[in-house]
Write a protein that holds these residues in place. Structure first.
Motif, mmCIF file in Angstrom:
data_model
loop_
_atom_site.group_PDB
_atom_site.id
_atom_site.type_symbol
_atom_site.label_atom_id
_atom_site.label_comp_id
_atom_site.label_asym_id
_atom_site.label_seq_id
_atom_site.Cartn_x
_atom_site.Cartn_y
_atom_site.Cartn_z
ATOM 1 N N ALA A 4 0.836 -1.188 0.000
ATOM 2 C CA ALA A 4 0.000 0.000 0.000
ATOM 3 C C ALA A 4 0.873 1.241 0.000
ATOM 4 C CB ALA A 4 -0.910 -0.017 1.233
ATOM 5 N N LYS A 5 0.484 2.248 -0.761
ATOM 6 C CA LYS A 5 1.268 3.460 -0.897
ATOM 7 C C LYS A 5 1.352 4.232 0.410
ATOM 8 C CE LYS A 5 0.350 3.993 -5.837
ATOM 9 N NZ LYS A 5 -0.217 4.855 -6.891
ATOM 10 N N SER A 6 0.382 4.061 1.301
ATOM 11 C CA SER A 6 0.339 4.822 2.536
ATOM 12 C C SER A 6 1.320 4.304 3.578
ATOM 13 C CB SER A 6 -1.076 4.803 3.117
ATOM 14 O OG SER A 6 -1.488 3.468 3.364
ATOM 15 N N GLU A 58 20.821 1.536 11.676
ATOM 16 C CA GLU A 58 21.317 2.657 12.460
ATOM 17 C C GLU A 58 20.383 3.023 13.606
ATOM 18 O OE1 GLU A 58 24.130 4.088 12.242
ATOM 19 O OE2 GLU A 58 24.940 3.680 10.263
ATOM 20 N N ALA A 59 19.072 2.915 13.394
ATOM 21 C CA ALA A 59 18.116 3.361 14.405
ATOM 22 C C ALA A 59 16.872 2.497 14.375
ATOM 23 C CB ALA A 59 17.756 4.837 14.172
ATOM 24 N N GLU A 60 16.029 2.659 15.378
ATOM 25 C CA GLU A 60 14.777 1.934 15.474
ATOM 26 C C GLU A 60 13.766 2.483 14.461
ATOM 27 O OE1 GLU A 60 13.819 -0.711 17.744
ATOM 28 O OE2 GLU A 60 16.012 -0.809 17.726
ATOM 29 N N PRO A 61 12.854 1.672 13.977
ATOM 30 C CA PRO A 61 11.843 2.156 13.036
ATOM 31 C C PRO A 61 10.796 3.004 13.751
ATOM 32 C CG PRO A 61 11.404 -0.117 13.605
ATOM 33 C CD PRO A 61 12.716 0.227 14.254
ATOM 34 N N PRO A 62 10.170 3.938 13.021
ATOM 35 C CA PRO A 62 9.107 4.757 13.625
ATOM 36 C C PRO A 62 7.930 3.882 14.050
ATOM 37 C CG PRO A 62 9.882 5.719 11.572
ATOM 38 C CD PRO A 62 10.474 4.355 11.654
ATOM 39 N N VAL A 63 7.298 4.236 15.149
ATOM 40 C CA VAL A 63 6.184 3.464 15.684
ATOM 41 C C VAL A 63 5.031 3.410 14.696
ATOM 42 C CG1 VAL A 63 4.452 3.339 17.510
ATOM 43 C CG2 VAL A 63 6.807 3.948 18.071
ATOM 44 N N GLU A 64 4.767 4.544 13.998
ATOM 45 C CA GLU A 64 3.639 4.564 13.072
ATOM 46 C C GLU A 64 3.862 3.626 11.884
ATOM 47 O OE1 GLU A 64 6.249 8.216 12.230
ATOM 48 O OE2 GLU A 64 5.452 7.131 13.990
ATOM 49 N N VAL A 65 5.109 3.430 11.499
ATOM 50 C CA VAL A 65 5.414 2.494 10.417
ATOM 51 C C VAL A 65 5.150 1.059 10.882
ATOM 52 C CG1 VAL A 65 7.237 1.549 8.953
ATOM 53 C CG2 VAL A 65 7.064 4.013 9.292
ATOM 54 N N LEU A 66 5.533 0.752 12.104
ATOM 55 C CA LEU A 66 5.294 -0.581 12.642
ATOM 56 C C LEU A 66 3.804 -0.886 12.683
ATOM 57 C CD1 LEU A 66 7.829 -0.622 15.625
ATOM 58 C CD2 LEU A 66 8.104 -1.689 13.396
ATOM 59 N N ARG A 67 3.019 0.070 13.138
ATOM 60 C CA ARG A 67 1.579 -0.139 13.241
ATOM 61 C C ARG A 67 0.945 -0.302 11.861
ATOM 62 N NH1 ARG A 67 0.326 4.573 17.758
ATOM 63 N NH2 ARG A 67 1.148 3.423 19.571
ATOM 64 N N ALA A 68 1.342 0.561 10.934
ATOM 65 C CA ALA A 68 0.762 0.498 9.587
ATOM 66 C C ALA A 68 1.126 -0.803 8.891
ATOM 67 C CB ALA A 68 1.232 1.694 8.771
ATOM 68 N N THR A 69 2.358 -1.260 9.082
ATOM 69 C CA THR A 69 2.790 -2.518 8.460
ATOM 70 C C THR A 69 2.012 -3.696 9.034
ATOM 71 O OG1 THR A 69 5.015 -1.617 8.127
ATOM 72 C CG2 THR A 69 4.760 -4.006 7.984
ATOM 73 N N ALA A 70 1.831 -3.697 10.354
ATOM 74 C CA ALA A 70 1.070 -4.770 10.978
ATOM 75 C C ALA A 70 -0.365 -4.781 10.467
ATOM 76 C CB ALA A 70 1.091 -4.607 12.500
ATOM 77 N N GLU A 71 -0.934 -3.599 10.285
ATOM 78 C CA GLU A 71 -2.317 -3.506 9.838
ATOM 79 C C GLU A 71 -2.478 -4.011 8.414
ATOM 80 O OE1 GLU A 71 -6.249 -3.072 10.316
ATOM 81 O OE2 GLU A 71 -4.709 -2.816 11.868
ATOM 82 N N ASN A 80 -0.471 -11.976 19.145
ATOM 83 C CA ASN A 80 -0.019 -10.622 19.482
ATOM 84 C C ASN A 80 0.709 -10.046 18.269
ATOM 85 O OD1 ASN A 80 -0.798 -10.767 22.368
ATOM 86 N ND2 ASN A 80 0.796 -12.351 22.419
ATOM 87 N N TRP A 81 -0.043 -9.951 17.180
ATOM 88 C CA TRP A 81 0.554 -9.628 15.890
ATOM 89 C C TRP A 81 1.304 -8.304 15.913
ATOM 90 C CZ3 TRP A 81 2.619 -11.293 11.779
ATOM 91 C CH2 TRP A 81 2.722 -10.518 10.633
ATOM 92 N N GLU A 82 0.705 -7.261 16.436
ATOM 93 C CA GLU A 82 1.365 -5.952 16.418
ATOM 94 C C GLU A 82 2.663 -5.985 17.226
ATOM 95 O OE1 GLU A 82 -1.024 -2.658 17.438
ATOM 96 O OE2 GLU A 82 -2.468 -2.942 15.813
#
Length: 1005
Positions: free
Chosen positions: A2-4, A307-320, A346-348
């Motif tokens: 998904a583009k989003s 280098e760094a941790e992924p953004p939380v919103e990316v993790l949530r969107a990917t799980a969704e 506990n998918w997310e």
């Protein structure tokens, strides 16, 4: 994707050292020696405490270990709150050297390390245990590093060891910082605990002693030195040192020696004895520890690779994104439940912990790879995953498809770095096996150019399909997982041999719901069981839903592999030849007197082959089976076959018009084009198994021979069944209108249980189309019905020939015998006569006396009874009437009265007496039994537009015809009806006619 949702290869920044090495990370196997002594080009990045802290995930156990050391060194009066001696005993790749370097930085560069996340957690935990902050410099400890994997017994390195030779002397030289006077003072006391303790106190600073890979030194190292005295001194020193460290304040010792059950190194008896002694000492004086556990896998990987941790919103969107596929009922029932996908609960959280890797892949690495003896857990995994993320990032930048989460089917085997990291990880121990699997990866899965490999070609050659864009590497992903599940060995820990069918389908899954479990079934089926299937896969049959089939990619010669290799050598000519042989063998004549198989000839056209096949035989019903190699119908490829059949039946035009006489009695069995394609594939499978069974390597192996025999038998049965089903079409010459044109017609078997190779089935089908008479159907009545006016007066030989060359006449089940019986019965029943050339009746006393080859004997109509006397003779004289009885009684006999005409008129002008009541009025039961049949024929051409009266008349006619048919008063029908009518009504009528098995044509007016 998904583009989003930001893809992981944009959301995460891969470490520069990985990018600079094109995914082939160099310093995964950290070296304590290089971290301490490396200079210039040999000094690794992790020799810097800050960099080390940035790439190290603070696992709970590593923090505990460093906290113990920090308290022991810098805890001042509370140093006893920490242990003195710690032994790291994890297997290869468990992070031991990594922990030693961390301990070194903690003691040598405490301020720098304590500024990192790892250091902050160590300081916090130490402060909690001490009840106060720990000193930031840890009281400036001194570090003694004995990297035994870089030390040769009896062969010191002057730059590092100075004058020292023994392990004790090397310890002193490092303890005193190359102070020669102190070195000489304590040099003689290698076994004196008090002097060793005194030497340590002489430094007047906390001391950290790091001994890395001690077994390399005391094991085969001392054996190689071949100096018994040296071995004795070194072992004695270690025994004393381990006791002393516990007694001297502010001294900590970290020893690395892999536990015996995790280290398969071969040792001499003497070396094994030294190992056992040291094990006992470490058990008594030290505390065993590990620095990583299974749950740390994903965190260590992400810290080491990115280098760094992924953004939380990316993790949530990917799980969704995956929610739809994970909650789909079909996927759940057939795949997720079958593979025990606990990570769905506990998918997310699982996505957040494993990102950018799929929890299924991390689970395999943690729970399966890590339990393989030769696999270096953390080290090997980092190498594989570093090469994997780099390869996928490059694809992403190139605009290619990249998985939203890297799953078990997404290890890119086309990438050399990935493939070699995987094969060199310890999952495969034997060099020959590694070489074989390297070949399998390229030939079975995908090659380096990504344009070859069986699985990759299936993806490239897949036609347009809805989910192609969402999952363009479906087959490759499935094959990759089978490969991963196979290289572990015979049994996967907790799983069994190879990959289960649901696991393989899971490996092909994507977030897009366009890709369904049915699509996954198709992908796996083509990959495993099609003509283009993987050749090296062994199939372990399943038993019900609880025990699905499993697939194992084997490096040993298997029957399947041999068969698949042979398949590529089979030519089209070999394939077509075996099909022709089977078709000829499976054919049966049934009621047909002659069965002929027309063999293909690729050097000539189908028309030429059929025209010269010698099939126009006289007075014989023939079933002609056409070779599938050159003849077939339907699927838009029937033109050549239809042209050949048209010519063979004498309906050609111009140069194609042949003098064919007996076309009506020839019936053709023709294969279906589409089903022929299926037969060809099965024929290749049969031939491959036939050749494989004959191969010396199979004949010499009882197991392979048994498998080959069984599979050949099954392939033969499958080929026979498919070939019978493929022969769907029956073609024949017909003349629906006795006065109309001859046409080529065909009949198609819709049931898979029927075949045109079976003459009996063909005959039954033709009987439904009135092309033939079935057994016992051709009677005298049927004969008379089928004779036309012009047939009377023809010779018996001409009548016989007509039943073989005139398509208006059905073929006879018994041939000449049926015709003889029908003629005989018709003569006996006065329905026809046989006459000679002079017109005289010829008597026949048995069917066999009907000479069908006679050109002098002819059929004639029966002579009608005289209307006056009832005698059926030409030019006869009616009998004289009887004299009247003078007594008033009627003296006419029954025989006489029966011959008298009811009209009272006799032949030759004589008057006949009236008939009696008995002869004039037979009973109704006699009428029903003896009522003669009559032929009714009428023709018409009428315009019914605005002709209501005429329409009513025809309605009355057809209504009466309906009633007559409904009461079963019609024994034969023949004719052609042509109507111009309403379009909808025409469609309904045409459907009814077709349902009755009749040919119907409609055209627009």
């Amino acid at each position: 994707m998904a583009k989003s949702v930001t893809p992981w290869w944009k959301a995460l920044q891969i470490r520069k050292e990985i990018i600079n090495a094109s995914g082939q990370i160099d310093d995964v196997q950290m070296s304590l020696f290089q971290a301490v002594h490396g200079v210039a080009a040999t000094r690794p990045p992790y020799a810097d405490a800050a960099y080390y802290g940035s790439i190290t995930h603070p696992t709970e156990r590593l923090v505990d270990l460093l906290t113990e050391i920090a308290i022991r060194l810098g805890g001042e009066s509370d140093y006893l709150k920490a242990r003195a001696v710690t032994r790291l005993d994890q297997g290869m790749g468990g992070g031991k050297s990594h922990a030693c370097i961390g301990a070194f930085h903690l003691a040598a560069h405490p301020e720098a390390l304590l500024q990192t996340e790892l250091g902050r957690q160590v300081a916090a935990q130490a402060g909690s245990r001490l009840g106060r902050p720990i000193a930031s410099d840890l009281s400036k400890p001194h570090v003694v590093v004995l990297p035994c994997d870089n030390m040769t017994p009896g062969a010191p390195v002057k730059e590092l060891d100075g004058p020292a030779e023994t392990l004790y002397e090397r310890f002193l030289w490092r303890l005193f910082g190359k102070d020669y006077s102190l070195f000489e003072r304590y040099q003689p006391f290698w076994n004196d605990k008090s002097k060793i303790a005194e030497a340590i106190r002489a430094v007047n600073r906390p001391v950290l002693i790091l001994v890395d890979e001690i077994l390399d030194y005391i094991g085969n190292g001392l054996d190689g030195a071949d100096k018994p005295d040296l071995a004795a001194q070194d072992v004695a020193f270690l025994r004393a040192l381990l006791d002393v460290v516990n007694d001297v304040p502010h001294v900590a010792m970290l020893v690395v020696m892999i536990a015996s059950d995790k280290d398969s190194i071969a040792l001499s008896p003497a070396a094994q004895q030294r190992r056992d002694d040291l094990n006992a000492l470490l058990d008594r004086n030290g505390f065993p520890a590990t620095v990583t556990e299974v749950g740390d896998f994903a965190d260590i990987l992400r810290r080491r690779l990115f280098e760094a941790e992924p953004p939380v919103e990316v993790l949530r969107a990917t799980a969704e994104m995956y929610r739809g596929a994970l909650e789909d009922k079909a996927w759940s029932k057939n795949v997720w439940d079958a593979v025990s996908a606990d990570w769905r609960r506990n998918w997310e959280d699982e996505v957040a912990a494993c990102y950018p890797f799929h929890p299924m892949l991390i689970g395999i690495a943690k729970n399966e790879w890590s339990k393989v003896t030769g696999f270096q857990r953390v080290r090997s995994t980092i190498r594989i995953f570093a090469a994997t993320v780099y390869a996928h990032q490059q694809r992403g930048h190139a605009g290619e498809w990249v998985p939203a989460l890297i799953g078990p089917g997404d290890i890119p085997l086309s990438d050399n770095a990935v493939r070699e990291a995987l094969l060199g990880s310890g999952l495969v121990e034997d060099e020959r096996t590694i070489s074989n699997y390297r070949s399998l990866a390229e030939n079975e899965v995908v090659n380096a150019k990504r344009d070859g490999g069986i699985a990759r070609r299936q993806d490239l050659e897949r036609g347009p399909i809805m989910w192609a864009e969402a999952n363009p590497f479906a087959a490759e992903r499935a094959a990759t997982f089978v490969f991963l599940a196979s290289i572990i060995g015979t049994l996967r820990p907790g799983r069994g041999r190879g990959a289960s069918a649901p696991e393989v389908k899971a490996a092909t899954s994507v977030a897009d719901t366009l890709y369904t479990v049915t699509d996954a079934d198709s992908v796996v089926e083509e990959l495993i069981n099609s003509a283009r299937a993987l050749s090296a896969v062994e199939i372990i049959p399943g038993h019900g839903n609880n025990k699905p089939a499993r697939y194992f990619m084997s490096t040993r010669l298997t029957h399947r592999m041999l068969v698949n290799n042979i398949k590529h050598t089979i030519t089209d000519d070999e394939r077509d030849e075996v099909i022709a042989q089977f078709a000829a063998r499976l054919s049966s004549s049934g009621p047909f007197r002659e069965l002929k198989f027309v063999t293909a000839d690729p050097s000539r056209t189908a028309k030429e082959v059929l025209s010269t096949a010698g099939i126009d035989n006289a007075h014989v019903n023939r079933l002609i089976v056409l070779d599938p190699a050159q003849f077939s119908l339907r699927n838009g490829m029937e033109q050549a076959t239809m042209e050949a059949l048209t010519t063979a039946m004498g309906l050609g035009r111009g140069v194609d018009q042949l003098p064919v006489q007996w076309a009506s009695s020839a019936v053709y069995a023709v294969v279906n084009t589409q089903r022929r394609g299926n037969v060809r594939g099965i024929a290749v499978e049969y031939l491959a198994r036939q050749k494989a069974l004959a191969a010396p390597e199979v004949q010499g192996d009882d197991e392979l021979k048994a498998t080959g025999t069984k599979e050949l038998s099954a392939a033969k049965e499958q080929l026979e069944k498919a070939l019978k089903r493929a022969y769907q079409h029956v073609v024949f010459l017909a003349q629906p209108d006795p006065d109309g044109e001859r046409v080529v017609q065909d009949y198609t078997f819709d049931s898979d249980n029927l075949t045109a190779l079976d003459g009996t089935m063909v005959w039954k089908a033709l009987a439904e189309r009135d092309k033939v008479f079935d057994a016992a159907q051709f009677t005298a009545k049927a004969l008379v019905h089928n004779l036309r006016d012009q047939d009377y007066g023809r010779s018996l030989s001409e009548i016989r020939s007509a039943f073989y060359n005139a398509p208006r006449l059905p073929l006879l089940y018994g041939g000449d015998s049926d015709l003889q019986h029908a003629i005989y019965d018709a003569v006996v029943n006065d329905q026809i006569r046989i006459v000679d050339g002079a017109g005289n009746d010829v008597a026949v006393t048995a069917p066999a006396q009907v000479n069908l080859t006679s050109a002098g004997l002819r059929l004639a109509r029966p002579i009608p009874p005289c209307p006056a006397c009832g005698i059926a003779e030409e030019d006869h004289l009616c009998p004289e009437p009887a004299e009247a009885d003078t007594t008033g009684n009627d003296s006419t006999t029954a025989s006489e009265s029966s011959a008298e005409s009811p009209t009272g008129t006799a032949g030759k002008g004589r008057t006949a007496a009236p008939a009696t009541a008995a002869t004039q009025a037979p009973s109704s039961s006699d009428e029903a039994a003896n009522a003669p049949e009559k032929q009714v024929a009428f023709s018409f051409t009428s315009n019914l537009l605005n002709q209501d009266s005429a329409a009513d008349d025809f309605a009355a006619i057809f209504r009466q015809l309906y009633l007559t048919l409904d009461e079963r008063q019609v024994s034969y029908l023949q004719g052609t009806l042509s109507l111009v009518m309403d379009a909808d009504a025409a469609q309904t009528l045409a459907e009814k006619v077709s349902e009755a098995g009749l040919n119907v044509t409609t055209r627009d007016m």
